[in-house]
Design a protein around this motif. Structure first.
Motif, PDB file in Angstrom:
ATOM      1  N   ILE A  51       0.840  -1.204   0.000  1.00 22.50           N
ATOM      2  CA  ILE A  51       0.000   0.000   0.000  1.00 22.50           C
ATOM      3  C   ILE A  51       0.875   1.254   0.000  1.00 22.50           C
ATOM      4  O   ILE A  51       0.627   2.206  -0.745  1.00 22.50           O
ATOM      5  CB  ILE A  51      -0.949  -0.011   1.217  1.00 22.50           C
ATOM      6  N   ALA A  52       1.931   1.251   0.819  1.00 26.01           N
ATOM      7  CA  ALA A  52       2.845   2.401   0.887  1.00 26.01           C
ATOM      8  C   ALA A  52       3.531   2.619  -0.465  1.00 26.01           C
ATOM      9  O   ALA A  52       3.717   3.767  -0.908  1.00 26.01           O
ATOM     10  CB  ALA A  52       3.881   2.168   1.976  1.00 26.01           C
ATOM     11  N   GLU A  53       3.884   1.530  -1.128  1.00 28.66           N
ATOM     12  CA  GLU A  53       4.530   1.620  -2.441  1.00 28.66           C
ATOM     13  C   GLU A  53       3.587   2.228  -3.473  1.00 28.66           C
ATOM     14  O   GLU A  53       3.987   3.076  -4.283  1.00 28.66           O
ATOM     15  CB  GLU A  53       4.965   0.212  -2.871  1.00 28.66           C
ATOM     16  N   PHE A  54       2.335   1.816  -3.441  1.00 29.57           N
ATOM     17  CA  PHE A  54       1.336   2.355  -4.372  1.00 29.57           C
ATOM     18  C   PHE A  54       1.087   3.830  -4.084  1.00 29.57           C
ATOM     19  O   PHE A  54       0.975   4.644  -5.015  1.00 29.57           O
ATOM     20  CB  PHE A  54       0.033   1.554  -4.260  1.00 29.57           C
ATOM     21  N   THR A  58       1.669   6.926  -6.789  1.00 31.86           N
ATOM     22  CA  THR A  58       0.496   7.605  -7.352  1.00 31.86           C
ATOM     23  C   THR A  58       0.103   8.889  -6.618  1.00 31.86           C
ATOM     24  O   THR A  58      -0.656   9.695  -7.165  1.00 31.86           O
ATOM     25  CB  THR A  58      -0.725   6.663  -7.336  1.00 31.86           C
ATOM     26  N   GLY A  59       0.590   9.055  -5.408  1.00 30.72           N
ATOM     27  CA  GLY A  59       0.163  10.203  -4.610  1.00 30.72           C
ATOM     28  C   GLY A  59      -1.197  10.010  -3.977  1.00 30.72           C
ATOM     29  O   GLY A  59      -1.732  10.917  -3.323  1.00 30.72           O
ATOM     30  N   ALA A  60      -1.773   8.841  -4.164  1.00 32.83           N
ATOM     31  CA  ALA A  60      -3.092   8.542  -3.586  1.00 32.83           C
ATOM     32  C   ALA A  60      -2.935   8.122  -2.127  1.00 32.83           C
ATOM     33  O   ALA A  60      -1.833   7.815  -1.662  1.00 32.83           O
ATOM     34  CB  ALA A  60      -3.775   7.437  -4.377  1.00 32.83           C
ATOM     35  N   ALA A 338      -9.022   2.720  -8.601  1.00 30.11           N
ATOM     36  CA  ALA A 338      -9.253   1.491  -7.832  1.00 30.11           C
ATOM     37  C   ALA A 338      -8.779   0.271  -8.613  1.00 30.11           C
ATOM     38  O   ALA A 338      -8.129  -0.628  -8.061  1.00 30.11           O
ATOM     39  CB  ALA A 338     -10.727   1.365  -7.470  1.00 30.11           C
ATOM     40  N   TRP A 339      -9.078   0.222  -9.909  1.00 32.50           N
ATOM     41  CA  TRP A 339      -8.616  -0.899 -10.729  1.00 32.50           C
ATOM     42  C   TRP A 339      -7.098  -0.865 -10.887  1.00 32.50           C
ATOM     43  O   TRP A 339      -6.440  -1.917 -10.954  1.00 32.50           O
ATOM     44  CB  TRP A 339      -9.304  -0.901 -12.094  1.00 32.50           C
ATOM     45  N   GLN A 340      -6.523   0.335 -10.918  1.00 33.82           N
ATOM     46  CA  GLN A 340      -5.061   0.433 -10.961  1.00 33.82           C
ATOM     47  C   GLN A 340      -4.445  -0.167  -9.698  1.00 33.82           C
ATOM     48  O   GLN A 340      -3.411  -0.830  -9.754  1.00 33.82           O
ATOM     49  CB  GLN A 340      -4.640   1.899 -11.105  1.00 33.82           C
ATOM     50  N   PHE A 341      -5.092   0.093  -8.571  1.00 35.01           N
ATOM     51  CA  PHE A 341      -4.606  -0.452  -7.297  1.00 35.01           C
ATOM     52  C   PHE A 341      -4.691  -1.980  -7.296  1.00 35.01           C
ATOM     53  O   PHE A 341      -3.749  -2.669  -6.889  1.00 35.01           O
ATOM     54  CB  PHE A 341      -5.430   0.132  -6.147  1.00 35.01           C
ATOM     55  N   ILE A 342      -5.824  -2.529  -7.752  1.00 33.00           N
ATOM     56  CA  ILE A 342      -5.979  -3.986  -7.819  1.00 33.00           C
ATOM     57  C   ILE A 342      -4.965  -4.584  -8.788  1.00 33.00           C
ATOM     58  O   ILE A 342      -4.356  -5.629  -8.508  1.00 33.00           O
ATOM     59  CB  ILE A 342      -7.420  -4.362  -8.228  1.00 33.00           C
ATOM     60  N   ASP A 343      -4.759  -3.913  -9.920  1.00 32.23           N
ATOM     61  CA  ASP A 343      -3.772  -4.369 -10.893  1.00 32.23           C
ATOM     62  C   ASP A 343      -2.380  -4.385 -10.262  1.00 32.23           C
ATOM     63  O   ASP A 343      -1.602  -5.328 -10.471  1.00 32.23           O
ATOM     64  CB  ASP A 343      -3.793  -3.433 -12.108  1.00 32.23           C
ATOM     65  N   PHE A 344      -2.071  -3.369  -9.467  1.00 32.28           N
ATOM     66  CA  PHE A 344      -0.782  -3.301  -8.783  1.00 32.28           C
ATOM     67  C   PHE A 344      -0.654  -4.426  -7.751  1.00 32.28           C
ATOM     68  O   PHE A 344       0.372  -5.102  -7.671  1.00 32.28           O
ATOM     69  CB  PHE A 344      -0.625  -1.938  -8.109  1.00 32.28           C
ATOM     70  N   LEU A 345      -1.703  -4.639  -6.951  1.00 30.92           N
ATOM     71  CA  LEU A 345      -1.661  -5.677  -5.916  1.00 30.92           C
ATOM     72  C   LEU A 345      -1.462  -7.061  -6.500  1.00 30.92           C
ATOM     73  O   LEU A 345      -0.775  -7.902  -5.913  1.00 30.92           O
ATOM     74  CB  LEU A 345      -2.956  -5.673  -5.105  1.00 30.92           C
ATOM     75  N   THR A 346      -2.092  -7.305  -7.652  1.00 31.55           N
ATOM     76  CA  THR A 346      -2.057  -8.651  -8.241  1.00 31.55           C
ATOM     77  C   THR A 346      -0.973  -8.794  -9.299  1.00 31.55           C
ATOM     78  O   THR A 346      -0.940  -9.801 -10.013  1.00 31.55           O
ATOM     79  CB  THR A 346      -3.432  -9.005  -8.837  1.00 31.55           C
ATOM     80  N   VAL A 351       2.630  -9.813  -5.709  1.00 32.88           N
ATOM     81  CA  VAL A 351       2.121 -11.063  -5.145  1.00 32.88           C
ATOM     82  C   VAL A 351       3.238 -11.815  -4.405  1.00 32.88           C
ATOM     83  O   VAL A 351       3.021 -12.359  -3.316  1.00 32.88           O
ATOM     84  CB  VAL A 351       1.504 -11.955  -6.241  1.00 32.88           C
ATOM     85  N   GLN A 352       4.440 -11.829  -4.978  1.00 35.95           N
ATOM     86  CA  GLN A 352       5.548 -12.520  -4.320  1.00 35.95           C
ATOM     87  C   GLN A 352       5.877 -11.882  -2.969  1.00 35.95           C
ATOM     88  O   GLN A 352       6.140 -12.576  -1.987  1.00 35.95           O
ATOM     89  CB  GLN A 352       6.787 -12.513  -5.230  1.00 35.95           C
ATOM     90  N   LYS A 353       5.845 -10.561  -2.903  1.00 32.56           N
ATOM     91  CA  LYS A 353       6.086  -9.855  -1.636  1.00 32.56           C
ATOM     92  C   LYS A 353       4.984 -10.187  -0.631  1.00 32.56           C
ATOM     93  O   LYS A 353       5.243 -10.412   0.552  1.00 32.56           O
ATOM     94  CB  LYS A 353       6.152  -8.348  -1.865  1.00 32.56           C
TER      95      LYS A 353
END
Length: 430
Positions: A51-54, A58-60, A338-346, A351-353
């Protein structure tokens, strides 16, 4: 310069300077986009770094909120109605019911999705060629086994056939039943011991185990257009015996009937999960994530995790998995982000982290080769069905179990249960 023009120039300059001052004073810093991330299953510690990386990229700002599953549907739907959820974690068996509330993803195609995730995950998350969710990990129904409690009868010799079956891990339900019968003859089920936690509606995963047995027996859960429950009918998808749903219910409840050879589980033993942790149960069926709770109860308990038994000599092995899928509600004002965040998470790196912290099983097809055979088989052969309301269906199936244990016939009970599930299906018809 003409005095008149000089005064005019000074006036114009003053107006320009005043305008610049007003513009500067009224200028606001750009507002930070806020994503409200609501989950029932994830621990913030496992996602904190991602989350911190995202946020840095993005500044979000991502606001993380975890809600207990018992109240999750009511609380999250209240938040949803006011636009206070941007990323909504859903149990996989809730997708069919709630997909009309979700925006679809454009971050990858349905074809790409099917090449990334196992078939059952693609089946549940892709509806009418639209993608509604992406998972990080999955969990599977497994058989916990305490080998220290596997004792032979002292007052009788086992036949060669019984010895052969008893000496190995049960791969099918016939072997499981025979082992349970031998265990029960060695040590009678009581308040302090059970050969296997299965058979009652009080088992934590009771409705899931019953659903699994129905699917393994070849039950067609709903009609082809998903408008009617059909698990009470004679149809067998695998070409086996008629009325497979009733046979599955009858088999499940046999382990809690005192007059049945399979009798193994007395309700008096209490909470099965705790009883297994306290060294009172030989076999315990539940999702593998319950391992963390077992270790809390008894860190020194010696047990292993086995694959769920299958129908004997089946050509259609069936397993059941559970997972959280990340979706974006239509009520979100930040759907793209929101979809960018999900794309980043997955993303594979993310995923490895995540897996290093969570110790869970990756939902990616390409990662299955590196996991245990139990896990790999459980997801590659998993099936699901168009569950119209997971919470209500759990209640209906648990009541069906209780009614059979109360003396009603499995077929009669399932006919009533099917009427109730059909009503639920009608409520969500497009």
């Amino acid at each position: 310069m003409n005095k008149k023009y000089l005064i005019l120039a000074i006036a114009v300059s003053a107006l320009i300077i005043l305008g610049i001052i007003l513009l500067l004073s009224n200028r606001k810093e750009p507002e930070t986009q806020v994503l409200n991330f609501v989950t029932y299953n994830e621990d913030e510690a496992n996602l904190k770094d991602l989350i911190a990386e995202f946020e840095a990229a993005t500044g979000a700002q991502v606001n993380f909120q975890k809600i207990d599953l018992a109240s999750y549907e009511v609380e999250s739907l209240n938040l949803l109605s006011t636009g206070k959820i941007d990323v909504w974690g859903l149990p996989n068996n809730w997708i069919y019911k709630h997909h009309d509330k979700l925006s679809s993803a454009s971050i990858l195609s349905a074809t790409d999705y099917q090449s990334i995730y196992p078939a059952v995950i693609a089946q549940e998350n892709i509806i009418d060629s639209q993608i509604y969710g992406l998972p990080l990990s999955f969990d599977s129904l497994v058989l916990f086994y305490n080998s220290s409690l596997k004792q032979r009868p002292k007052d009788q010799e086992l036949t060669d056939a019984e010895e052969e079956i008893f000496s190995k891990n049960p791969s099918n339900w016939d072997e499981f039943s025979q082992q349970v019968q031998i265990l029960a003859s060695a040590k009678e089920p009581t308040i302090s011991y059970s050969p296997a936690a299965i058979g009652t509606e009080t088992i934590p995963a009771a409705s899931d185990i019953l659903t699994l047995l129905m699917l393994q027996y070849g039950t067609q859960m709903t009609s082809d257009d998903n408008t009617q429950a059909t698990f009470h009918t004679s149809v067998n998808k695998f070409g086996g015996e008629n009325y497979p749903g009733a046979k599955a219910l009858d088999f499940y409840t046999s382990f809690a009937k005192k007059d049945h050879p399979n009798y193994a589980f007395p309700k008096t033993i209490g909470d099965p999960l705790r009883a297994f942790g306290e060294n009172k149960i030989t076999y315990y069926l539940d999702f593998s994530n319950k391992e963390s709770e077992i270790k809390l109860i008894n860190p020194d308990l010696n047990y292993s995790i086995l694959a769920i038994p299958q129908v004997k000599e089946t050509k259609n092995p069936v397993n059941l998995i559970s997972y959280e899928t990340f979706t974006v509600p239509k009520t979100s004002v930040n759907q793209t982000l929101a979809w960018q965040f999900i794309d980043f998470l997955t993303d594979k790196k993310s995923v490895q982290k995540y897996l290093q912290k969570s110790k869970k099983h990756s939902a990616f097809l390409e990662d299955l080769a590196g996991v245990s055979e139990v896990v790999e088989k459980s997801v590659s052969s998993a099936l699901s069905w168009a569950n119209p309301d997971a919470i209500q269906t759990q209640r209906i199936f648990n009541q069906a179990i209780a009614d059979v244990l109360g003396g009603q016939s499995p077929q009669t009970v399932l006919e009533g249960a099917a009427l109730q599930v059909t009503t639920l299906l009608e409520k969500i018809k497009p």
